[in-house]
Write an enzyme that holds these catalytic residues in place. Structure first.
Site, PDB file in Angstrom:
ATOM      1  N   ARG A  41       4.728  -0.761   6.543  1.00 47.18           N
ATOM      2  CA  ARG A  41       6.164  -0.762   6.246  1.00 47.18           C
ATOM      3  C   ARG A  41       7.009  -0.251   7.407  1.00 47.18           C
ATOM      4  O   ARG A  41       8.217  -0.479   7.435  1.00 47.18           O
ATOM      5  CB  ARG A  41       6.452   0.117   5.003  1.00 47.18           C
ATOM      6  CG  ARG A  41       5.765  -0.351   3.732  1.00 47.18           C
ATOM      7  CD  ARG A  41       6.350  -1.644   3.239  1.00 47.18           C
ATOM      8  NE  ARG A  41       5.736  -2.135   2.018  1.00 47.18           N
ATOM      9  CZ  ARG A  41       4.740  -3.013   1.972  1.00 47.18           C
ATOM     10  NH1 ARG A  41       4.260  -3.525   3.096  1.00 47.18           N
ATOM     11  NH2 ARG A  41       4.234  -3.424   0.825  1.00 47.18           N
ATOM     12  N   HIS A  77      -5.518  -7.099  -0.180  1.00 47.78           N
ATOM     13  CA  HIS A  77      -4.577  -8.166  -0.566  1.00 47.78           C
ATOM     14  C   HIS A  77      -3.223  -7.584  -0.975  1.00 47.78           C
ATOM     15  O   HIS A  77      -2.559  -8.085  -1.887  1.00 47.78           O
ATOM     16  CB  HIS A  77      -5.156  -8.993  -1.711  1.00 47.78           C
ATOM     17  CG  HIS A  77      -4.793 -10.447  -1.656  1.00 47.78           C
ATOM     18  ND1 HIS A  77      -5.551 -11.374  -0.994  1.00 47.78           N
ATOM     19  CD2 HIS A  77      -3.749 -11.142  -2.168  1.00 47.78           C
ATOM     20  CE1 HIS A  77      -4.994 -12.571  -1.109  1.00 47.78           C
ATOM     21  NE2 HIS A  77      -3.889 -12.451  -1.812  1.00 47.78           N
ATOM     22  N   ARG A 132       4.929  -8.406   3.090  1.00 48.06           N
ATOM     23  CA  ARG A 132       6.147  -8.356   2.275  1.00 48.06           C
ATOM     24  C   ARG A 132       7.413  -8.085   3.077  1.00 48.06           C
ATOM     25  O   ARG A 132       8.456  -8.694   2.794  1.00 48.06           O
ATOM     26  CB  ARG A 132       5.992  -7.308   1.170  1.00 48.06           C
ATOM     27  CG  ARG A 132       5.067  -7.737   0.023  1.00 48.06           C
ATOM     28  CD  ARG A 132       5.077  -6.680  -1.078  1.00 48.06           C
ATOM     29  NE  ARG A 132       4.232  -7.026  -2.205  1.00 48.06           N
ATOM     30  CZ  ARG A 132       2.979  -6.587  -2.381  1.00 48.06           C
ATOM     31  NH1 ARG A 132       2.427  -5.801  -1.470  1.00 48.06           N
ATOM     32  NH2 ARG A 132       2.279  -6.935  -3.444  1.00 48.06           N
ATOM     33  N   ARG A 182      -2.651  -6.768  -4.684  1.00 46.26           N
ATOM     34  CA  ARG A 182      -2.362  -7.832  -5.639  1.00 46.26           C
ATOM     35  C   ARG A 182      -3.575  -8.321  -6.406  1.00 46.26           C
ATOM     36  O   ARG A 182      -3.445  -9.134  -7.311  1.00 46.26           O
ATOM     37  CB  ARG A 182      -1.735  -9.030  -4.902  1.00 46.26           C
ATOM     38  CG  ARG A 182      -0.353  -8.739  -4.376  1.00 46.26           C
ATOM     39  CD  ARG A 182       0.121  -9.813  -3.413  1.00 46.26           C
ATOM     40  NE  ARG A 182       0.082 -11.156  -3.952  1.00 46.26           N
ATOM     41  CZ  ARG A 182       0.962 -11.648  -4.818  1.00 46.26           C
ATOM     42  NH1 ARG A 182       1.953 -10.892  -5.267  1.00 46.26           N
ATOM     43  NH2 ARG A 182       0.862 -12.898  -5.240  1.00 46.26           N
ATOM     44  N   TYR A 199      -8.816 -20.557   2.040  1.00 47.29           N
ATOM     45  CA  TYR A 199      -9.411 -20.267   0.738  1.00 47.29           C
ATOM     46  C   TYR A 199     -10.548 -21.268   0.551  1.00 47.29           C
ATOM     47  O   TYR A 199     -10.325 -22.472   0.640  1.00 47.29           O
ATOM     48  CB  TYR A 199      -8.385 -20.440  -0.382  1.00 47.29           C
ATOM     49  CG  TYR A 199      -7.406 -19.307  -0.545  1.00 47.29           C
ATOM     50  CD1 TYR A 199      -7.537 -18.119   0.164  1.00 47.29           C
ATOM     51  CD2 TYR A 199      -6.334 -19.425  -1.426  1.00 47.29           C
ATOM     52  CE1 TYR A 199      -6.631 -17.087   0.004  1.00 47.29           C
ATOM     53  CE2 TYR A 199      -5.425 -18.399  -1.603  1.00 47.29           C
ATOM     54  CZ  TYR A 199      -5.579 -17.240  -0.878  1.00 47.29           C
ATOM     55  OH  TYR A 199      -4.690 -16.216  -1.042  1.00 47.29           O
TER      56      TYR A 199
END
Length: 446
Positions: free
Chosen positions: A378, A343, A398, A346, A173
């Site tokens: 997924r 992202h 995730r 998000r 970042y």
């Protein structure tokens, strides 16, 4: 009764040939699970995402779930990511010899066993106390790269030590202070990072209702800022700010409430050094305030990115590209890789799905740079579809964090191993023997 030996029997009356005995990661993973089933054992980490997510939610605190599972706005971008995958269908081909499959790919001179990387996820210590260190061990065990998070709960040096010689990248970042940018890049080089992933879509923090409704920002509690508190340059910036505040006669006027006391305790526990010393010192609190003020630069432009060539000799990947014109500009300044990503839904509510952006960007990149895909993976079939639309590899986020919540490092490992196994089987069942063979002709949008 089915025995473990029966699991190894050929499913036909024909003798198995040597090539048919090559299991590949898909068959190997199936066999391990089914053999355990013979003994009455079922997987701790579910093999389907819906069950994985449901069980992980039960394990997490409300704040951990909000930060991990939440998206921007009403969650429409997260839904769009999944809907985009549903619009594409795999078209299997038959009667091809798929007994031996090679799912390995080469990224920046390193051959990895599958086209999968572990995405950088901030504040994962919300989910598990070992957090990034456990994730690093999971990635190393599988031999796939882990993109060390800029917002980690464990310094990159400790994660690298847990990985041995396994591949690791570093997410950057871009701070408001270039001294810190240079320090982070130098540390990434020193730990053996093989690429730097500059995240472009967090110059401002997205509107995330699940977190906002709880008033919860992990970083304000000292979580997810270990890369900073372990950095000598960052600590020098903190000391400079404290000195400037003292010189100006500025005093801490924060309200004393039960919540503020808890926050102080949390910050003091996570800051390096002795807890009691940290409680008495203004530095830990000042470190959090400094981080919140400088962690990202809203004014970041292409001109800043051009300076990267003078800052590091590591391959540079730009993460967060969704428009073909931005991909062209990235190629013009000579980046080594582009990561198509929103992202994980998000940052911008109502954004284009990452998969919808991929095909157009792949046409622009045309092999001139490494093309990675992020957001919404997924299943193994999802990996197949992303590669068919032009990606060289994908990142998983995730799902492995949910596995971490269920069973620590082993849970994170098993989750990614399941995805790789499903991809291997999907590849073979679709009639292909390598990731290189997959093209858009392997899909249908009808």
């Amino acid at each position: 009764m089915v025995t473990a030996n029966a699991m190894n029997a050929s499913p036909t009356n024909e003798p198995a040939t040597d090539k048919d005995q090559e299991p590949g990661p898909g068959r190997a993973r199936q066999n391990a699970i089914y053999r355990a089933g013979v003994l009455g054992r079922t997987p701790i980490v579910p093999t389907d995402f819906a069950t994985l997510e449901r069980r992980a939610r039960r394990r997490m605190s409300a704040k951990a779930w909000a930060y991990t599972a939440g998206g921007a706005g009403d969650g429409s971008t997260m839904r769009a990511n999944r809907e985009a995958f549903e619009r594409w269908k795999i078209v299997p081909r038959v009667l091809r010899d798929v007994s031996r499959r090679d799912i390995s790919v080469e990224l920046f001179g390193r051959r990895i066993p599958a086209p999968v990387l572990l995405a950088p996820l901030g504040a994962s210590d919300l989910v598990h106390p070992e957090a990034d260190r456990a994730i690093a061990r999971a990635a190393a065990d599988l031999g796939v790269p882990y993109i060390l998070s800029n917002q980690a709960g464990v310094p990159m040096e400790e994660c690298a030590a847990a990985m041995g010689s396994a591949p690791r990248w570093f997410q950057l970042y871009w701070s408001k202070d270039d001294r810190l940018v240079d320090s982070l890049l130098e540390r990434a080089k020193n730990i053996g990072a093989e690429a730097v992933v500059v995240t472009l879509d967090t110059q401002l923090l997205g509107w995330r209702p699940l977190d906002l409704n709880l008033g919860s920002l992990p970083f304000s509690q000292g979580q997810g800022i270990a890369q900073y508190t372990a950095d000598h340059t960052f600590l020098q910036i903190v000391r400079e700010r404290l000195a400037a505040a003292r010189a100006a006669g500025i005093k801490d006027t924060a309200d004393v409430t039960l919540g503020s006391i808890r926050t102080l305790v949390n910050i003091s526990r996570r800051f390096p050094g002795r807890f009691l010393d940290n409680l008495r010192s203004p530095v830990p609190r000042a470190a959090v305030e400094t981080f919140l003020d400088i962690y990202s630069r809203p004014s970041l432009t292409w001109q800043d990115l051009i300076t990267l060539r003078n800052r590091t000799d590591l391959p540079v990947v730009l993460k967060g590209v969704l428009h073909p014109d931005d991909a062209r500009r990235a190629l013009d300044i000579g980046v080594d890789g582009i990561m198509v990503s929103n992202h994980g839904g998000r940052q911008v509510g109502g954004s284009i799905a990452s998969l919808d952006a991929l095909a157009d960007i792949a046409g622009v990149v045309g092999g001139k740079a490494t093309l990675l895909f992020d957001s919404g993976i997924r299943t193994g079939a999802d990996i197949f579809k992303a590669l068919a639309l032009g990606a060289d590899a994908v990142t998983v986020g995730r799902p492995y964090l949910y596995g971490l919540a269920l069973n620590g490092a082993q849970g994170a490992r098993d989750t990614v191993a399941n995805l790789i196994a499903e991809f291997d089987l999907t590849l073979g069942l679709a009639g292909h023997v390598s990731a290189r063979e997959i093209t858009v002709e392997s899909l249908s949008s009808r």
